[in-house]
Motif scaffolding. Structure first.
Motif, PDB file in Angstrom:
ATOM      1  N   VAL A  87       0.844  -1.201   0.000  1.00  0.00           N
ATOM      2  CA  VAL A  87       0.000   0.000   0.000  1.00  0.00           C
ATOM      3  C   VAL A  87       0.876   1.246   0.000  1.00  0.00           C
ATOM      4  O   VAL A  87       0.493   2.295   0.515  1.00  0.00           O
ATOM      5  CB  VAL A  87      -0.946   0.025   1.230  1.00  0.00           C
ATOM      6  N   ALA A  88       2.064   1.141  -0.587  1.00  0.00           N
ATOM      7  CA  ALA A  88       3.040   2.227  -0.509  1.00  0.00           C
ATOM      8  C   ALA A  88       2.674   3.431  -1.367  1.00  0.00           C
ATOM      9  O   ALA A  88       3.024   4.557  -1.025  1.00  0.00           O
ATOM     10  CB  ALA A  88       4.424   1.711  -0.901  1.00  0.00           C
ATOM     11  N   ILE A 120      -0.053   7.265 -15.280  1.00  0.00           N
ATOM     12  CA  ILE A 120      -0.334   6.997 -13.864  1.00  0.00           C
ATOM     13  C   ILE A 120       0.750   6.117 -13.260  1.00  0.00           C
ATOM     14  O   ILE A 120       1.264   6.382 -12.170  1.00  0.00           O
ATOM     15  CB  ILE A 120      -1.716   6.332 -13.704  1.00  0.00           C
ATOM     16  N   ASP A 121       1.123   5.063 -13.981  1.00  0.00           N
ATOM     17  CA  ASP A 121       2.116   4.130 -13.463  1.00  0.00           C
ATOM     18  C   ASP A 121       3.486   4.785 -13.312  1.00  0.00           C
ATOM     19  O   ASP A 121       4.227   4.488 -12.364  1.00  0.00           O
ATOM     20  CB  ASP A 121       2.215   2.921 -14.395  1.00  0.00           C
ATOM     21  N   GLY A 122       3.819   5.687 -14.221  1.00  0.00           N
ATOM     22  CA  GLY A 122       5.133   6.323 -14.182  1.00  0.00           C
ATOM     23  C   GLY A 122       5.183   7.626 -13.418  1.00  0.00           C
ATOM     24  O   GLY A 122       6.228   8.291 -13.401  1.00  0.00           O
ATOM     25  N   SER A 123       4.088   7.998 -12.779  1.00  0.00           N
ATOM     26  CA  SER A 123       4.054   9.279 -12.070  1.00  0.00           C
ATOM     27  C   SER A 123       4.995   9.257 -10.866  1.00  0.00           C
ATOM     28  O   SER A 123       5.144   8.229 -10.195  1.00  0.00           O
ATOM     29  CB  SER A 123       2.633   9.588 -11.604  1.00  0.00           C
ATOM     30  N   PRO A 124       5.658  10.363 -10.576  1.00  0.00           N
ATOM     31  CA  PRO A 124       6.554  10.415  -9.412  1.00  0.00           C
ATOM     32  C   PRO A 124       5.758  10.395  -8.116  1.00  0.00           C
ATOM     33  O   PRO A 124       4.571  10.737  -8.090  1.00  0.00           O
ATOM     34  CB  PRO A 124       7.298  11.737  -9.600  1.00  0.00           C
ATOM     35  N   ALA A 125       6.412  10.007  -7.039  1.00  0.00           N
ATOM     36  CA  ALA A 125       5.768  10.020  -5.728  1.00  0.00           C
ATOM     37  C   ALA A 125       5.342  11.445  -5.379  1.00  0.00           C
ATOM     38  O   ALA A 125       6.048  12.403  -5.699  1.00  0.00           O
ATOM     39  CB  ALA A 125       6.714   9.477  -4.671  1.00  0.00           C
ATOM     40  N   PRO A 126       4.186  11.615  -4.744  1.00  0.00           N
ATOM     41  CA  PRO A 126       3.692  12.977  -4.469  1.00  0.00           C
ATOM     42  C   PRO A 126       4.500  13.722  -3.423  1.00  0.00           C
ATOM     43  O   PRO A 126       4.423  14.950  -3.356  1.00  0.00           O
ATOM     44  CB  PRO A 126       2.256  12.727  -3.987  1.00  0.00           C
ATOM     45  N   TYR A 127       5.271  13.006  -2.612  1.00  0.00           N
ATOM     46  CA  TYR A 127       6.050  13.646  -1.557  1.00  0.00           C
ATOM     47  C   TYR A 127       7.506  13.192  -1.647  1.00  0.00           C
ATOM     48  O   TYR A 127       7.777  12.035  -1.998  1.00  0.00           O
ATOM     49  CB  TYR A 127       5.496  13.293  -0.171  1.00  0.00           C
ATOM     50  N   PRO A 128       8.447  14.072  -1.329  1.00  0.00           N
ATOM     51  CA  PRO A 128       9.859  13.666  -1.325  1.00  0.00           C
ATOM     52  C   PRO A 128      10.130  12.643  -0.220  1.00  0.00           C
ATOM     53  O   PRO A 128       9.333  12.462   0.697  1.00  0.00           O
ATOM     54  CB  PRO A 128      10.597  14.984  -1.072  1.00  0.00           C
ATOM     55  N   TRP A 129      11.302  12.006  -0.295  1.00  0.00           N
ATOM     56  CA  TRP A 129      11.624  10.923   0.629  1.00  0.00           C
ATOM     57  C   TRP A 129      11.594  11.364   2.078  1.00  0.00           C
ATOM     58  O   TRP A 129      11.164  10.610   2.955  1.00  0.00           O
ATOM     59  CB  TRP A 129      12.998  10.339   0.280  1.00  0.00           C
ATOM     60  N   TRP A 130      12.018  12.599   2.350  1.00  0.00           N
ATOM     61  CA  TRP A 130      12.072  13.035   3.745  1.00  0.00           C
ATOM     62  C   TRP A 130      10.683  13.246   4.326  1.00  0.00           C
ATOM     63  O   TRP A 130      10.466  13.065   5.535  1.00  0.00           O
ATOM     64  CB  TRP A 130      12.927  14.302   3.876  1.00  0.00           C
ATOM     65  N   PHE A 299       1.976   6.827   3.210  1.00  0.00           N
ATOM     66  CA  PHE A 299       1.426   5.948   2.181  1.00  0.00           C
ATOM     67  C   PHE A 299       1.072   6.701   0.899  1.00  0.00           C
ATOM     68  O   PHE A 299       0.322   6.195   0.068  1.00  0.00           O
ATOM     69  CB  PHE A 299       0.190   5.218   2.721  1.00  0.00           C
ATOM     70  N   ALA A 300       1.616   7.914   0.741  1.00  0.00           N
ATOM     71  CA  ALA A 300       1.484   8.684  -0.497  1.00  0.00           C
ATOM     72  C   ALA A 300       0.030   8.938  -0.874  1.00  0.00           C
ATOM     73  O   ALA A 300      -0.352   8.871  -2.048  1.00  0.00           O
ATOM     74  CB  ALA A 300       2.206   7.976  -1.646  1.00  0.00           C
ATOM     75  N   VAL A 301      -0.794   9.242   0.112  1.00  0.00           N
ATOM     76  CA  VAL A 301      -2.183   9.605  -0.146  1.00  0.00           C
ATOM     77  C   VAL A 301      -2.225  11.067  -0.592  1.00  0.00           C
ATOM     78  O   VAL A 301      -1.535  11.907   0.003  1.00  0.00           O
ATOM     79  CB  VAL A 301      -3.043   9.423   1.128  1.00  0.00           C
ATOM     80  N   PRO A 302      -2.981  11.423  -1.619  1.00  0.00           N
ATOM     81  CA  PRO A 302      -3.073  12.831  -2.027  1.00  0.00           C
ATOM     82  C   PRO A 302      -3.494  13.723  -0.864  1.00  0.00           C
ATOM     83  O   PRO A 302      -4.406  13.393  -0.108  1.00  0.00           O
ATOM     84  CB  PRO A 302      -4.140  12.798  -3.137  1.00  0.00           C
ATOM     85  N   TRP A 303      -2.828  14.868  -0.740  1.00  0.00           N
ATOM     86  CA  TRP A 303      -3.045  15.756   0.398  1.00  0.00           C
ATOM     87  C   TRP A 303      -4.478  16.262   0.473  1.00  0.00           C
ATOM     88  O   TRP A 303      -5.007  16.517   1.560  1.00  0.00           O
ATOM     89  CB  TRP A 303      -2.073  16.929   0.325  1.00  0.00           C
ATOM     90  N   ARG A 304      -5.145  16.385  -0.671  1.00  0.00           N
ATOM     91  CA  ARG A 304      -6.511  16.901  -0.691  1.00  0.00           C
ATOM     92  C   ARG A 304      -7.484  15.981   0.049  1.00  0.00           C
ATOM     93  O   ARG A 304      -8.604  16.386   0.385  1.00  0.00           O
ATOM     94  CB  ARG A 304      -6.990  17.075  -2.137  1.00  0.00           C
ATOM     95  N   LEU A 305      -7.068  14.748   0.329  1.00  0.00           N
ATOM     96  CA  LEU A 305      -7.943  13.797   1.010  1.00  0.00           C
ATOM     97  C   LEU A 305      -7.770  13.802   2.522  1.00  0.00           C
ATOM     98  O   LEU A 305      -8.403  13.010   3.219  1.00  0.00           O
ATOM     99  CB  LEU A 305      -7.674  12.373   0.481  1.00  0.00           C
ATOM    100  N   LEU A 306      -6.907  14.687   3.033  1.00  0.00           N
ATOM    101  CA  LEU A 306      -6.634  14.679   4.469  1.00  0.00           C
ATOM    102  C   LEU A 306      -7.898  14.891   5.301  1.00  0.00           C
ATOM    103  O   LEU A 306      -8.168  14.125   6.243  1.00  0.00           O
ATOM    104  CB  LEU A 306      -5.604  15.761   4.808  1.00  0.00           C
TER     105      LEU A 306
END
Length: 420
Positions: A87-88, A120-130, A299-306
């Motif tokens: 679920v990463a 979609i598959d090749g999209s970068p992670a929404p947040y940096p590693w830190w 878990f890289a959930v879009p921020w708009r869903l917070l």
């Protein structure tokens, strides 16, 4: 050549069996890779996309693979797909919902569907590693008051979670470490707790200090997902996921024991006595905000869903607290799980809403039971068989309560939807 034969689906353009099969296989792989919380929706999603091109599918599914058969234009193609469930990257799950809906309704040509799925598959992670690392820390700290409502628990968890976050980020770069990550993380946390943080019983039991920092690796969600799949009739998938969850739990247990041996102590150090609570109620209440923010980042959930996810967390906790006062702990967990399952199912019906998995996941974590399994195993190892077997029995009971509750809520709220 058979692969050159084309058929025309309404609004979908020219479709070749081989290209359509490749598209559906890629979709199956992506859904499998995001199916750490269960795969019950996977077959329906693939069938819906196939229907958008006038095709039909059948699937034999296991947690890390599927055999997909596609019937289109009088021809049949069968492919095997493999992907490790996780679920990463839940941002991809969020993006796939509108994509599958639009493709299933014939709004994309095959070329457009291929191009957008690849994006979609090749999209970068929404947040940096830190930020992912910070999310793991907040995820653990938000869970800490559930173990012990003390400032010491919160502070020690923050320090220990920095270690587990660093290991989790390192595992993303070195796949070999990922295979034994729960073992390595549990060993490191065990050593630090026994040597640094559990110097006096006044701070609480060693296991209670360890668990929040290891919560990111505890497979309580996998245990509940496995039980849900078994209850829903996905026997093979549920049984395999159950075995895998037990394996992860044993890795964590062995890591804790290795920490005991490495520090020269004995298993009696694994006592499970809670410290005197000194955390104010407002801090406990706000801990769920910290927990949900950590879930979004980890878990890289879009921020708009917070905010929607935060609402489901507080509603689930509120229902569980109220129901527990009326029908006890197990009954309260069952009622809360049924409520969460129904709520997520109803909200996910809206086209603009996130998928059911995302809506349910943070609330699902609040009901998780893997920590009871860890406490049970370590209590047994520490020479407390009565407490150990009590915790293990509670884990089994709570797993079933969560699984059946989620399934019941989803069934009651779900509209009939026959496969195409």
């Amino acid at each position: 050549m058979d692969g050159a034969r084309t058929v025309r689906a309404s609004g979908a353009g020219e479709v070749t069996p081989d290209r359509l099969t490749a598209l559906l296989a890629e979709l199956t792989r992506m859904l499998l890779a995001a199916s750490g919380e269960g795969a019950s929706e996977l077959e329906h999603a693939v069938a819906g996309v196939a229907a958008g091109f006038g095709a039909r599918t059948s699937m034999v599914l296991v947690p890390d693979g599927a055999t997909l058969t596609v019937l289109v234009g009088g021809e049949t193609r069968t492919v095997a797909v493999r992907a490790f469930p996780d679920v990463a990257r839940l941002d991809k799950v969020a993006a796939l919902k509108p994509w599958t809906r639009d493709v299933g309704r014939g709004r994309y040509t095959l070329a457009e569907a291929e191009r957008t799925l690849a994006a979609i598959d090749g999209s970068p992670a929404p947040y940096p590693w830190w930020l992912k690392g910070l999310g793991i820390v907040l995820f653990s700290v938000g869970f800490a008051p559930l173990m012990q409502p003390t400032w010491y628990e919160v502070g020690s968890t923050a320090a220990l979670a920095l270690v587990t976050a660093a290991l989790a980020l390192a595992a993303g770069r070195w796949p070999r470490l990922a295979k034994v990550l729960p073992l390595v993380a549990a060993t490191a946390v065990s050593v630090l707790v026994l040597e640094v943080f559990a110097r006096t019983p006044a701070h609480g039991g060693a296991v209670l200090l360890m668990l929040p920092a290891l919560f990111y690796f505890v497979p309580g969600d996998l245990l509940s997902a496995a039980a849900t799949e078994l209850a829903a009739g996905f026997v093979t998938t549920g049984a395999i996921r159950l075995v895998y969850a037990a394996f992860l739990l044993l890795q964590l247990y062995l890591g804790v024991m290795l920490g005991v041996y490495a520090t020269g102590g004995d298993t009696s150090a694994l006592f499970d006595l809670a410290a005197h609570a000194d955390l104010p109620r407002w801090a406990t209440f706000l801990s769920w905000v910290v927990f949900t923010v950590g879930t979004v980042l980890a878990f890289a959930v879009p921020w708009r869903l917070l905010l929607p996810l935060l609402a489901t967390v507080y509603l689930t906790v509120g229902v569980q607290s109220a129901a527990t006062k009326l029908v006890g702990e197990v009954g309260g967990t069952f009622v809360a799980a049924a409520f969460l399952g129904a709520l997520a199912t109803v909200l996910a019906r809206r086209p603009a809403a996130p998928p059911r998995l995302l809506l349910a996941l943070p609330g699902f974590f609040t009901l998780t039971v893997g920590s009871l399994g860890m406490r049970g195993l370590t209590s047994l190892a520490g020479g407390h068989p009565v407490r150990g077997f009590h915790d293990l029995l509670s884990m089994v009971t709570t797993v079933v309560a969560i699984a059946v509750g989620l399934l019941l809520g989803a069934v009651l709220a779900q509209r009939p939807r026959p496969l195409p």
